[in-house]
Design an enzyme around this catalytic site. Structure first.
Site, PDB file in Angstrom:
ATOM      1  N   GLY A 164       0.745  -1.230   0.137  1.00 20.87           N
ATOM      2  CA  GLY A 164      -0.167   0.252   0.041  1.00 20.87           C
ATOM      3  C   GLY A 164       0.679   1.186  -0.072  1.00 20.87           C
ATOM      4  O   GLY A 164       1.959   1.016   0.217  1.00 20.87           O
ATOM      5  N   GLU A 182       5.084  -6.465   7.249  1.00 26.80           N
ATOM      6  CA  GLU A 182       4.223  -5.056   8.022  1.00 26.80           C
ATOM      7  C   GLU A 182       5.106  -4.959   9.484  1.00 26.80           C
ATOM      8  O   GLU A 182       5.014  -3.823   9.943  1.00 26.80           O
ATOM      9  CB  GLU A 182       3.022  -5.271   8.157  1.00 26.80           C
ATOM     10  N   GLY A 199      -0.249  -5.148   0.476  1.00 26.28           N
ATOM     11  CA  GLY A 199      -1.518  -4.974  -0.429  1.00 26.28           C
ATOM     12  C   GLY A 199      -1.351  -5.743  -1.629  1.00 26.28           C
ATOM     13  O   GLY A 199      -2.429  -6.154  -2.416  1.00 26.28           O
ATOM     14  N   ASP A 213      -2.115  -7.360   6.947  1.00 27.75           N
ATOM     15  CA  ASP A 213      -3.459  -7.119   7.020  1.00 27.75           C
ATOM     16  C   ASP A 213      -4.066  -7.493   5.706  1.00 27.75           C
ATOM     17  O   ASP A 213      -3.527  -8.844   5.403  1.00 27.75           O
ATOM     18  CB  ASP A 213      -3.846  -5.563   7.307  1.00 27.75           C
TER      19      ASP A 213
HETATM   20  C1  QUE Z   1       7.756  -2.913   5.069  1.00 26.09           C
HETATM   21  C2  QUE Z   1       6.322  -2.614   4.527  1.00 26.09           C
HETATM   22  C3  QUE Z   1       6.275  -2.131   3.199  1.00 26.09           C
HETATM   23  C4  QUE Z   1       7.230  -1.539   3.069  1.00 26.09           C
HETATM   24  C5  QUE Z   1       8.553  -1.738   3.426  1.00 26.09           C
HETATM   25  C6  QUE Z   1       8.662  -2.678   4.503  1.00 26.09           C
HETATM   26  C7  QUE Z   1       4.902  -1.919   2.491  1.00 26.09           C
HETATM   27  C8  QUE Z   1       5.059  -1.066   1.264  1.00 26.09           C
HETATM   28  C9  QUE Z   1       6.282  -0.540   1.002  1.00 26.09           C
HETATM   29  C10 QUE Z   1       6.393   0.464  -0.365  1.00 26.09           C
HETATM   30  C11 QUE Z   1       7.145   0.027  -1.169  1.00 26.09           C
HETATM   31  C12 QUE Z   1       7.344   0.994  -2.555  1.00 26.09           C
HETATM   32  C13 QUE Z   1       6.505   1.971  -2.282  1.00 26.09           C
HETATM   33  C14 QUE Z   1       5.903   2.293  -1.307  1.00 26.09           C
HETATM   34  C15 QUE Z   1       5.648   1.709  -0.307  1.00 26.09           C
HETATM   35  O1  QUE Z   1       7.329  -0.803   1.590  1.00 26.09           O
HETATM   36  O2  QUE Z   1       3.778  -2.466   2.937  1.00 26.09           O
HETATM   37  O3  QUE Z   1       4.999   3.432  -1.408  1.00 26.09           O
HETATM   38  O4  QUE Z   1       6.641   2.875  -3.485  1.00 26.09           O
HETATM   39  O5  QUE Z   1       3.904  -0.896   0.703  1.00 26.09           O
HETATM   40  O6  QUE Z   1       9.845  -2.799   5.322  1.00 26.09           O
HETATM   41  O7  QUE Z   1       5.194  -3.542   4.688  1.00 26.09           O
END
Ligand code: QUE
Length: 336
Positions: free
Chosen positions: A67, A139, A116, A147
């Site tokens: 997400g 997460e 997500g 989730d």
């Molecule tokens: C743990 C996570 C997430 C994460 C890094 C973690 C996660 C997630 C992102 C993410 C990656 C690239 C993106 C962004 C979010 O990184 O859930 O907006 O461009 O979405 O260590 O749970």
């Protein structure tokens, strides 16, 4: 449709296609993308020309990294709870739509698939992984919990694999994801374009044609030990059992557990145990309630800061150790 659309939808032969098209952000989902997916699935639900839906991620790095947690952090820090609620409400509703969709929904996963992204794929009946796929529920590293229905999914993986993956956040390969039940088919990247074309021609029947023999499960030798360690009743007991194991895989798991949010480990374990007895709908509702309480912990904003915003990968967790987490504060999160 324009090149800038973050979700590109199209009709191709007998199928409807969804392309998650935000490759620079690893196709991470924002609310607009969630809405675009939900809208097109409703359009195709009754469309007699669409026999099946195929979803892919743009670029060769990610199916979907999760997400838009940067935006969620901003919303949380500015006190804009309605926006945060809206994101989760619509994301979890989409997860349920995918799980109950009346037509075959096929995810082609060629790159990372986390959080997500798992929610957009693993609830569906068909998940094709390539040798470049990497599945994780990371997460706890951002002070959050698995989730998108993962509190329903993970407890249903063989033995304690789901507890292992949900607490450590460790990534598994595409082949291992099939062994673990996260994916259903294994097709190499070089055959993916042919498979995709065959799906448009023949529908889901094409999946079997391109399914390849699986490499061995890399966790096979550790399955019994994983089940033993991760069936313990508390996070501290899991750590004690891992320490007693002394194996290389256990050391890697311990290293992961010591890096992530101690509070998140405690509330994630509770959420996963509770999820064993819930339906997917019940699990999603319980997760929604848990987003409100867990995101108010300082660890969420700090975890997203350390892992995604500043990328120093050095979160300052509060409390800082597994032992220092007060059980009463965890109990309070689950008092309904
Ligand atoms: C743990 C996570 C997430 C994460 C890094 C973690 C996660 C997630 C992102 C993410 C990656 C690239 C993106 C962004 C979010 O990184 O859930 O907006 O461009 O979405 O260590 O749970």
């Amino acid at each position: 449709m324009t090149a800038e659309d973050t979700v590109v939808t199209s009709r191709d032969g007998r199928i409807g296609r969804i392309l998650l098209n935000r490759p620079k952000a690893l196709n991470a989902l924002d609310l607009q993308m969630i809405r675009a997916c939900a809208t097109i699935l409703e359009t195709w639900r009754e469309d007699p020309h669409v026999d099946a839906v195929v979803i892919q991620g743009a670029g060769d790095r990610a199916f979907c990294a999760g997400g838009d947690i940067r935006a969620l952090r901003d919303g949380q820090l500015s006190g804009d709870r309605p926006s945060v609620d809206q994101f989760f409400r619509e994301e979890y509703a989409l997860n349920l739509t995918i799980a109950t969709y009346p037509k075959p929904y096929i995810a082609l996963i060629d790159g990372i698939c986390m959080g997500g992204g798992i929610g957009l794929s693993v609830h569906a009946p068909y998940r094709v992984a390539t040798e470049h796929a990497g599945f994780a529920m990371p997460e706890t590293a951002i002070g959050f919990f698995p989730d998108i229905g993962a509190t329903f999914l993970l407890p249903r993986l063989p033995g304690q694999l789901g507890t292992y993956l949900g607490l450590t956040g460790l990534r598994v390969t595409g082949a291992d994801a099939v062994h673990a039940g996260l994916a259903t088919h294994f097709t190499p990247r070089t055959h993916l374009a042919d498979l995709s074309a065959a799906l448009a021609r023949d529908g889901a029947a094409a999946l079997a044609t391109y399914n390849q023999t699986l490499p061995a499960f890399s966790l096979a030798a550790h399955r019994a030990a994983i089940d033993h360690c991760f069936s313990a009743a508390t996070v501290s007991d899991i750590v004690t059992r891992l320490e007693a194991t002394g194996a290389e895989w256990a050391d890697a798991a311990l290293k992961a557990l010591r890096h992530v949010s101690p509070s998140a480990l405690h509330f994630t374990l509770r959420a996963l145990r509770r999820g064993r007895d819930l339906t997917l709908k019940q699990a999603l509702d319980a997760e929604f309630a848990l987003t409100r309480t867990t995101m108010a912990y300082p660890d969420f904003a700090e975890g997203v800061r350390a892992m995604v915003v500043d990328k120093d990968r050095k979160p300052a967790w509060r409390p800082a150790t597994i032992q220092a987490v007060d059980p009463a504060t965890i109990d309070a999160l689950f008092a309904d």
